[in-house]
Design a protein around this motif. Structure first.
Motif, PDB file in Angstrom:
ATOM      1  N   GLU A  94       0.829  -1.201   0.000  1.00 16.54           N
ATOM      2  CA  GLU A  94       0.000   0.000   0.000  1.00 16.54           C
ATOM      3  C   GLU A  94       0.863   1.252   0.000  1.00 16.54           C
ATOM      4  OE1 GLU A  94      -2.794  -0.046   3.231  1.00 16.54           O
ATOM      5  OE2 GLU A  94      -4.091  -1.471   2.208  1.00 16.54           O
ATOM      6  N   VAL A  95       0.633   2.062  -1.009  1.00 17.84           N
ATOM      7  CA  VAL A  95       1.286   3.360  -1.088  1.00 17.84           C
ATOM      8  C   VAL A  95       0.225   4.383  -0.713  1.00 17.84           C
ATOM      9  CG1 VAL A  95       2.457   5.006  -2.597  1.00 17.84           C
ATOM     10  CG2 VAL A  95       2.797   2.545  -2.918  1.00 17.84           C
ATOM     11  N   PRO A  96       0.478   5.185   0.317  1.00 21.27           N
ATOM     12  CA  PRO A  96      -0.534   6.160   0.735  1.00 21.27           C
ATOM     13  C   PRO A  96      -0.930   7.100  -0.407  1.00 21.27           C
ATOM     14  CG  PRO A  96       1.214   6.011   2.352  1.00 21.27           C
ATOM     15  CD  PRO A  96       1.655   5.232   1.149  1.00 21.27           C
ATOM     16  N   ALA A  97      -2.202   7.452  -0.428  1.00 19.43           N
ATOM     17  CA  ALA A  97      -2.716   8.340  -1.463  1.00 19.43           C
ATOM     18  C   ALA A  97      -2.099   9.731  -1.341  1.00 19.43           C
ATOM     19  CB  ALA A  97      -4.235   8.438  -1.342  1.00 19.43           C
ATOM     20  N   GLN A  98      -1.885  10.338  -2.470  1.00 21.23           N
ATOM     21  CA  GLN A  98      -1.374  11.709  -2.467  1.00 21.23           C
ATOM     22  C   GLN A  98      -2.538  12.671  -2.231  1.00 21.23           C
ATOM     23  OE1 GLN A  98       0.822  12.128  -6.163  1.00 21.23           O
ATOM     24  NE2 GLN A  98       2.676  11.463  -5.110  1.00 21.23           N
ATOM     25  N   VAL A  99      -2.203  13.829  -1.696  1.00 22.27           N
ATOM     26  CA  VAL A  99      -3.225  14.848  -1.413  1.00 22.27           C
ATOM     27  C   VAL A  99      -2.947  16.091  -2.253  1.00 22.27           C
ATOM     28  CG1 VAL A  99      -3.689  14.007   0.920  1.00 22.27           C
ATOM     29  CG2 VAL A  99      -1.910  15.688   0.578  1.00 22.27           C
ATOM     30  N   TRP A 100      -3.990  16.791  -2.555  1.00 19.54           N
ATOM     31  CA  TRP A 100      -3.885  18.004  -3.358  1.00 19.54           C
ATOM     32  C   TRP A 100      -3.407  19.150  -2.486  1.00 19.54           C
ATOM     33  CZ3 TRP A 100      -3.462  19.328  -8.146  1.00 19.54           C
ATOM     34  CH2 TRP A 100      -3.740  20.629  -8.565  1.00 19.54           C
TER      35      TRP A 100
ATOM     36  N   TYR B  43      -0.038  17.483  -6.527  1.00 23.67           N
ATOM     37  CA  TYR B  43      -0.288  16.388  -5.592  1.00 23.67           C
ATOM     38  C   TYR B  43       0.997  16.108  -4.832  1.00 23.67           C
ATOM     39  CZ  TYR B  43      -4.795  15.336  -7.696  1.00 23.67           C
ATOM     40  OH  TYR B  43      -6.082  15.405  -8.120  1.00 23.67           O
TER      41      TYR B  43
ATOM     42  N   SER C  94       2.739  13.756  -1.405  1.00 14.60           N
ATOM     43  CA  SER C  94       2.570  12.696  -0.411  1.00 14.60           C
ATOM     44  C   SER C  94       2.518  13.336   0.967  1.00 14.60           C
ATOM     45  CB  SER C  94       3.738  11.713  -0.464  1.00 14.60           C
ATOM     46  OG  SER C  94       3.750  11.055  -1.689  1.00 14.60           O
TER      47      SER C  94
ATOM     48  N   ALA D  90       3.584   9.759   5.140  1.00 18.77           N
ATOM     49  CA  ALA D  90       3.220   8.692   4.206  1.00 18.77           C
ATOM     50  C   ALA D  90       4.389   7.744   3.982  1.00 18.77           C
ATOM     51  CB  ALA D  90       2.772   9.287   2.879  1.00 18.77           C
TER      52      ALA D  90
ATOM     53  N   PRO E  67       5.002   3.873   2.481  1.00 17.62           N
ATOM     54  CA  PRO E  67       4.422   2.650   1.907  1.00 17.62           C
ATOM     55  C   PRO E  67       4.635   1.476   2.873  1.00 17.62           C
ATOM     56  CG  PRO E  67       5.804   3.774   0.309  1.00 17.62           C
ATOM     57  CD  PRO E  67       6.032   4.438   1.632  1.00 17.62           C
TER      58      PRO E  67
ATOM     59  N   SER F  64       8.334  -1.027  -9.319  1.00 14.48           N
ATOM     60  CA  SER F  64       7.205  -0.552 -10.133  1.00 14.48           C
ATOM     61  C   SER F  64       6.952  -1.454 -11.341  1.00 14.48           C
ATOM     62  CB  SER F  64       7.447   0.885 -10.591  1.00 14.48           C
ATOM     63  OG  SER F  64       8.608   0.952 -11.389  1.00 14.48           O
TER      64      SER F  64
END
Length: 159
Positions: free
Chosen positions: A25-31, A38, A40, A44, A46, A123
């Motif tokens: 799980e890679v934490p979601a990026q925020v705006w 965007y 991290s 955050a 992973p 990746s």
């Protein structure tokens, strides 16, 4: 009980595997409203996660002999590290160890280890692909006198 001492060794061992399915799980990026990009979150990181019990390997001994269990992992060249709890080693007593004249039926013994993952998933790794192997080795348990871990010190005591 004397007849038990003469009985042949009978092995009956069950290995129960969790699904051994992990998710990276890679934490979601925020705006970021100030930079209009965007980003991290600062905290955050992973991480590898799994469902409850999915990372567990349990061994049940119904034999009339003690067994040594060793659980190892091989992650190949994935860059991922697997850590097995309790150094992946434990001994299970025989099911007949609890037999007495008052209690003529033995009891199974069991032990478990958990596997934790760390490291970054490449990746270019195939989604749902294998990232390593887990091996369980069962051996007849060694007595304390046979164990290389228990050597007498200068006083004759076991260390």
């Amino acid at each position: 009980i004397e007849s038990l001492e003469e009985a042949a060794t009978v092995y009956s061992v069950e290995i129960k595997w969790g699904s051994l399915e992990f998710t990276y799980e890679v934490p979601a990026q925020v705006w970021d409203t100030e930079t209009h990009t965007y980003k991290s979150p600062d905290d955050a990181i992973p991480q590898w996660v799994c469902e409850d019990g999915a990372n567990q390997v349990t061994v049940v001994n119904r034999s009339n002999a003690d067994i040594d269990v060793t659980v190892t992992t091989d992650m190949g060249e994935s860059g991922i590290t697997a850590t097995v709890s309790d150094e992946g080693k434990f001994t299970l007593a025989s099911a007949d160890a609890t037999i007495t004249p008052e209690h003529p039926v033995g009891t199974e013994t069991k032990g478990s280890v958990t596997i934790a993952l760390s490291g970054e998933l490449s990746s270019d790794h195939e989604i749902g692909g294998e990232i390593g192997t887990v091996t369980v080795v069962l051996e007849t348990a060694r007595s304390a006198a046979e164990s290389t871990d228990l050597l007498p010190d200068d006083t004759g005591n076991q260390e």
